[in-house]
Design a protein around this motif. Structure first.
Motif, short mmCIF file in Angstrom:
data_model
loop_
_atom_site.label_atom_id
_atom_site.label_comp_id
_atom_site.label_asym_id
_atom_site.label_seq_id
_atom_site.Cartn_x
_atom_site.Cartn_y
_atom_site.Cartn_z
N HIS A 17 0.98 -1.14 -0.01
CA HIS A 17 0.17 -0.08 -0.03
C HIS A 17 0.91 1.20 0.01
N VAL A 18 0.57 2.32 -0.98
CA VAL A 18 1.62 3.40 -0.97
C VAL A 18 0.61 4.70 -1.17
N LEU A 19 1.22 5.69 -0.06
CA LEU A 19 0.41 6.91 0.05
C LEU A 19 1.24 7.99 -1.15
N ILE A 20 0.24 8.58 -1.76
CA ILE A 20 0.81 9.30 -2.89
C ILE A 20 0.26 10.95 -2.66
N HIS A 21 0.89 12.03 -2.59
CA HIS A 21 0.37 13.03 -2.28
C HIS A 21 0.18 13.54 -3.74
N GLY A 22 -0.45 14.60 -3.88
CA GLY A 22 -0.82 15.32 -5.23
C GLY A 22 -1.42 14.06 -6.37
#
Length: 332
Positions: free
Chosen positions: A148-153
């Motif tokens: 699981h990856v958190l990506i801003h923008g």
């Protein structure tokens, strides 16, 4: 191919706003050892272009002072050490500068061949985002299927490329966006989850989405006070990758948190890296991700296409923050 002596280009008249981008006429550059001259059909617009225009991101030594870090077009001439048979090939490439022009120099080892059916405007939107996301998310954060990856923008050019690659490699993407409309756009593009950071604390949202486990990696372009909050989102042994500092260059963090949870903090900038490094990165992408481009399953999210002469309008749109995906300049 016949190459003229002069060409149209867009230069930065002086550091400042978008109005400082003006069309001019300059000599066509001559390819050196290992270089090719690309007759540019389209050029991508990127956040570093904006920073360079503002006087905050000078080009590296020896690079063109003209803005533009990625192009697509046809090889018009080659320098020493490059097979003359390369002339006429359709390619896209990362460039150290000079993309906002009718011709641009590129290292031949950084050129990627265009498959049939890939429009020049789409091709120009690939090199910067694909290379940035691949290096930072897959090499530095070594994400893999099931993560699981958190990506801003989430709806930026980087964000939409990250969503695409996560989808293709079996990774669940959680993105943050600044409106419900952008959240819907991110979900439509393939994000697993989208958080409107104006309405909901993304730290609490990540905990809810992951059942309290946290994410394996964070791809962050904000910096500033986002950094300590990002660390709260990470699972044990999580990796945090910084690629920009749009929200501030300084942050205060708790070092014991990194130690006890075995977190990794890293980051990179692509433009100053050596040609040899970029060539190796291109080689890896050609062996891993480019097959998805060739078969049509990996395409950039496209926002708007502006004529070269309207580069100032393209920068204004990027700075307004309303775009979803890539902004591109059509040169010919």
């Amino acid at each position: 191919m016949a190459v003229p002596g002069m060409m149209r280009a867009v230069e930065i008249k002086a550091p400042g706003g978008p109005e400082m981008l003006v069309e001019t006429t300059v000599p066509v550059p001559v390819p050196g050892q290992g270089e090719v001259l690309i007759e540019v059909a389209a050029a991508g617009v990127n956040r570093p272009d904006v920073l360079q225009r503002q006087g905050r991101y000078p080009p590296p030594a020896g690079a063109s002072p003209l803005p533009g870090l990625e192009v697509a077009g046809t090889i018009a001439a080659v320098g020493p050490g490059v097979d003359p048979g390369a002339v006429g090939r359709r390619v896209c490439s990362l460039v150290a500068g000079g993309g906002y022009a009718e011709y641009a120099l590129a290292d031949h080892a950084q050129c990627m061949p265009l498959p049939p059916g890939l429009a020049m405007e789409e091709a120009a939107a690939l090199p910067e985002t694909l290379m940035t996301v691949w290096h930072n998310l897959f090499e530095r954060a070594y994400v893999a299927s099931g993560d699981h990856v958190l990506i801003h923008g989430g709806t930026s050019g980087i964000g939409t490329m990250a969503i695409s690659l996560c989808r293709l490699f079996g990774i669940t993407s959680i993105v943050t966006c600044g409106s419900d409309g952008k959240c819907r756009a991110a979900l439509d593009w393939g994000a697993g989850h989208a958080i409107n950071y104006r309405d909901e604390d993304f730290v609490e949202a990540v905990k809810r989405i992951t059942g309290g486990a946290g994410v394996d990696a964070v791809l962050d372009m904000v910096g500033g006070d986002y950094l300590p909050r990002n660390l709260q989102c990470l699972a044990e042994d999580g990796r945090h990758v910084s690629i920009a500092v749009l929200g501030g260059a300084k942050a205060e963090i708790l070092i014991p948190q990194i130690m006890t949870r075995r977190l990794t903090l890293t980051g990179s900038t692509l433009r100053p890296r050596t040609s040899a490094f970029k060539a190796l990165l291109v080689d890896e992408i050609m062996r891993t991700a480019w097959l998805f481009v060739a078969e049509g399953t990996l395409r950039p999210a496209m926002d708007r296409i502006f004529p070269l002469a309207q580069a100032a309008d393209a920068h204004s749109r990027m700075e307004a923050g309303e775009h979803v995906g890539k902004i591109v300049l059509k040169v010919r």
